[in-house]
Design an enzyme around this catalytic site. Sequence first.
Site, short mmCIF file in Angstrom:
data_model
loop_
_atom_site.label_atom_id
_atom_site.label_comp_id
_atom_site.label_asym_id
_atom_site.label_seq_id
_atom_site.Cartn_x
_atom_site.Cartn_y
_atom_site.Cartn_z
NE ARG A 126 -18.16 65.17 59.40
CZ ARG A 126 -16.47 65.26 60.13
NH1 ARG A 126 -16.86 64.44 61.08
NH2 ARG A 126 -16.09 65.18 59.47
CD GLU A 181 -0.37 66.03 57.33
OE1 GLU A 181 1.05 66.84 57.91
OE2 GLU A 181 -1.38 66.50 57.72
#
Length: 179
Positions: free
Chosen positions: A63, A100
């Site tokens: 994006r 993560e």
Amino acid sequence: MTAVQELLLSRIRDVADYPEPGVMFKDITPLLADPEAFTALTDALVDIAVRSGATKIVGLEARGFILGAPVAVRAGLGFIPVRKAGKLPGATLSQAYDLEYGSAEIEVHAEDLAAGDRVMVIDDVLATGGTAEASVQLIRRAGAEVAGLAVLMELGFLGGRQRLEPALSGAALEALITV
């Protein structure tokens, strides 16, 4: 809140439980589909890039490409895509970073950046800051200076700003909206 911020926020749709249960996804596609909102977003990012003295725009996959390319055109600057590893042909400079759960790697064509370039990084969302931090490291390794980082939206509760500010070494971090 400014009129531009209100317009942008009104065009961002919440999608519950995407991509997994418990996550509230912020969908910017309605904003991109609205020419008034997309233009306002582009103008706001152009203003940030010009104020920073940027000479080039880096957009982060994917994006960041959509947001960064029109900013570069409007501001009369070059545009450089930072891609996921393995997506660019030819010689690249890569930077690994931790996620993560696991790790990832981004790449850039090093010859697109040079000493003397002041680079503004543009992306849609600042979450944990991992990709943005890796892009800052990549830009510096290519010999260019980081002029700053600009995002449409910062997810403040994820701590990306705290992670990024040391890496930015005083360069600006601007979010048009913070949630």
